[in-house]
Write a protein that holds these residues in place. Structure first.
Motif, PDB file in Angstrom:
ATOM      1  N   PHE A 163       5.378  11.812  -1.829  1.00  0.00           N
ATOM      2  CA  PHE A 163       6.140  11.115  -2.865  1.00  0.00           C
ATOM      3  C   PHE A 163       6.970  12.115  -3.659  1.00  0.00           C
ATOM      4  O   PHE A 163       6.574  13.271  -3.820  1.00  0.00           O
ATOM      5  N   ALA A 184       5.569   7.366   4.259  1.00  0.00           N
ATOM      6  CA  ALA A 184       4.240   7.017   4.763  1.00  0.00           C
ATOM      7  C   ALA A 184       3.841   7.878   5.959  1.00  0.00           C
ATOM      8  O   ALA A 184       2.669   7.906   6.334  1.00  0.00           O
ATOM      9  N   GLY A 240       0.763  -1.227   0.000  1.00  0.00           N
ATOM     10  CA  GLY A 240       0.000   0.000   0.000  1.00  0.00           C
ATOM     11  C   GLY A 240       0.794   1.277   0.000  1.00  0.00           C
ATOM     12  O   GLY A 240       0.287   2.317  -0.342  1.00  0.00           O
ATOM     13  N   ALA A 241       2.047   1.217   0.411  1.00  0.00           N
ATOM     14  CA  ALA A 241       2.765   2.475   0.551  1.00  0.00           C
ATOM     15  C   ALA A 241       3.468   2.899  -0.718  1.00  0.00           C
ATOM     16  O   ALA A 241       3.880   4.036  -0.836  1.00  0.00           O
ATOM     17  N   ASP A 242       3.628   1.977  -1.677  1.00  0.00           N
ATOM     18  CA  ASP A 242       4.331   2.335  -2.900  1.00  0.00           C
ATOM     19  C   ASP A 242       3.609   3.444  -3.647  1.00  0.00           C
ATOM     20  O   ASP A 242       2.412   3.629  -3.516  1.00  0.00           O
ATOM     21  N   GLY A 243       4.378   4.130  -4.493  1.00  0.00           N
ATOM     22  CA  GLY A 243       3.795   5.191  -5.292  1.00  0.00           C
ATOM     23  C   GLY A 243       3.114   4.641  -6.526  1.00  0.00           C
ATOM     24  O   GLY A 243       2.902   3.445  -6.669  1.00  0.00           O
ATOM     25  N   LEU A 244       2.789   5.556  -7.416  1.00  0.00           N
ATOM     26  CA  LEU A 244       2.155   5.195  -8.670  1.00  0.00           C
ATOM     27  C   LEU A 244       3.198   4.717  -9.676  1.00  0.00           C
ATOM     28  O   LEU A 244       4.318   5.237  -9.709  1.00  0.00           O
ATOM     29  N   GLN A 276      -3.320  10.429  -5.857  1.00  0.00           N
ATOM     30  CA  GLN A 276      -2.294  11.364  -5.430  1.00  0.00           C
ATOM     31  C   GLN A 276      -2.536  12.744  -6.032  1.00  0.00           C
ATOM     32  O   GLN A 276      -3.012  12.867  -7.154  1.00  0.00           O
ATOM     33  N   TYR A 284       8.717  12.234  -7.574  1.00  0.00           N
ATOM     34  CA  TYR A 284       8.863  11.632  -8.893  1.00  0.00           C
ATOM     35  C   TYR A 284       9.761  12.513  -9.745  1.00  0.00           C
ATOM     36  O   TYR A 284       9.843  13.709  -9.536  1.00  0.00           O
ATOM     37  N   ARG A 341      -6.667   3.962   3.426  1.00  0.00           N
ATOM     38  CA  ARG A 341      -5.768   4.648   2.503  1.00  0.00           C
ATOM     39  C   ARG A 341      -6.537   5.116   1.272  1.00  0.00           C
ATOM     40  O   ARG A 341      -7.353   4.388   0.708  1.00  0.00           O
ATOM     41  N   TYR A 377      -5.655   6.119  -2.468  1.00  0.00           N
ATOM     42  CA  TYR A 377      -4.514   5.904  -3.344  1.00  0.00           C
ATOM     43  C   TYR A 377      -4.332   6.979  -4.398  1.00  0.00           C
ATOM     44  O   TYR A 377      -3.301   7.031  -5.041  1.00  0.00           O
ATOM     45  N   LEU A 437       9.145   6.988  -9.723  1.00  0.00           N
ATOM     46  CA  LEU A 437       9.184   7.238  -8.293  1.00  0.00           C
ATOM     47  C   LEU A 437      10.620   7.229  -7.778  1.00  0.00           C
ATOM     48  O   LEU A 437      11.371   6.278  -8.015  1.00  0.00           O
ATOM     49  N   TYR A 440       0.861  10.501   3.353  1.00  0.00           N
ATOM     50  CA  TYR A 440       1.811   9.983   2.376  1.00  0.00           C
ATOM     51  C   TYR A 440       2.322  11.094   1.472  1.00  0.00           C
ATOM     52  O   TYR A 440       1.559  11.928   1.004  1.00  0.00           O
ATOM     53  N   TYR A 490       9.469   7.781  -1.305  1.00  0.00           N
ATOM     54  CA  TYR A 490       8.170   8.058  -0.735  1.00  0.00           C
ATOM     55  C   TYR A 490       8.248   7.970   0.782  1.00  0.00           C
ATOM     56  O   TYR A 490       9.219   7.457   1.342  1.00  0.00           O
TER      57      TYR A 490
END
Lengths: 118, 116
Positions: B33, B50, A102-106, B105, B35, B101, B103, B45, B31, B48
């Motif tokens: 991130f 959490a 779940g924590a990974d990015g896109l 972004q 990129y 969560r 998802y 990526l 969260y 990241y």
């Protein structure tokens, strides 16, 4: 690991017509999410539409809809009544759900450049 | 409603210099991130996070360092910039509500970095 493939580097459509952008993905996860992002010349990444893999019903947002074929791992974006403001790069992306940590990015495809002909 | 901001928007630096790209979000999203976007590669990526003090590597972390001492900030540092790090860098965030969560972004406006 997930991979996302967009096989059309560029597409062109007449204003007011309908266009479909293709996306295929590969994942070993049973739980995942799929997205289409739009990037106009301003460079801003804008979320267009999202699809949860566990939902059979295709997502729609106004003129934007998806054709989600889970068995074929296909996730195409249909834009109806195309407008000049739709001209942009469109990116297909995936994310693993809880089962994948779940924590990974896109994970993004390389994008499709959409041109709208007036 | 500032959302997510990045600074600077444009930066030119020389090979070997250290440079830090800033990212700040006002939503208190858990969260965050980083990129990078390069022609022919889409977005990839880098790192990241959490939560505050929790970070992890993404697909292309080499040459980059991150920290997250506060929930709202997530700086990215290039310790010794190389020409291959010339790119557009995007920061993004996503939320978690009642332990569930989200998802999708939300992205900042990006920083265009040129290393000469």
């Amino acid at each position: 690991a997930q991979t996302v493939t967009q096989s059309q580097p560029e597409m062109s459509v007449q204003e007011a017509e309908t266009v479909t952008l293709s996306c295929t993905y590969d994942t070993s996860e049973s739980d995942y999410y799929l997205f289409w992002y739009k990037q106009p010349p301003s460079r801003q990444m804008i979320l267009v539409i999202r699809q949860e893999a566990y939902k059979q019903q295709n997502a729609t947002e106004n003129r934007f809809s998806v054709n989600f074929q889970k068995a074929a791992k296909s996730f195409s974006l249909k834009i109806s009544d195309s407008q000049l403001g739709d001209a942009a790069m469109y990116f297909c992306a995936s994310a693993p759900g809880i089962s994948g940590g779940g924590a990974d990015g896109l994970t993004f495809g390389k994008g499709t450049h959409l041109i709208i002909q007036p | 409603d500032a959302g997510i901001t990045q600074s600077p928007r444009y930066k030119i630096t020389e090979t070997g210099r250290q440079v830090t790209l800033m990212c700040h979000q006002t939503w208190s999203h858990s969260y965050m991130f980083w990129y990078r976007q390069d022609l022919g590669h889409g977005l990839r990526l880098i790192y990241y996070s959490a939560a505050a003090d929790i970070t992890d590597k993404g697909e292309v972390p080499d040459g980059y360092v991150v920290s997250r001492s506060k929930t709202e900030n997530f700086p990215l540092t290039l310790e010794s910039a190389t020409r291959s790090q010339t790119s557009v860098y995007f920061c993004a965030s996503s939320d978690e509500l009642a332990g569930v969560r989200s998802y999708e972004q939300y992205f900042g406006p990006g920083t265009r970095l040129t290393v000469t």
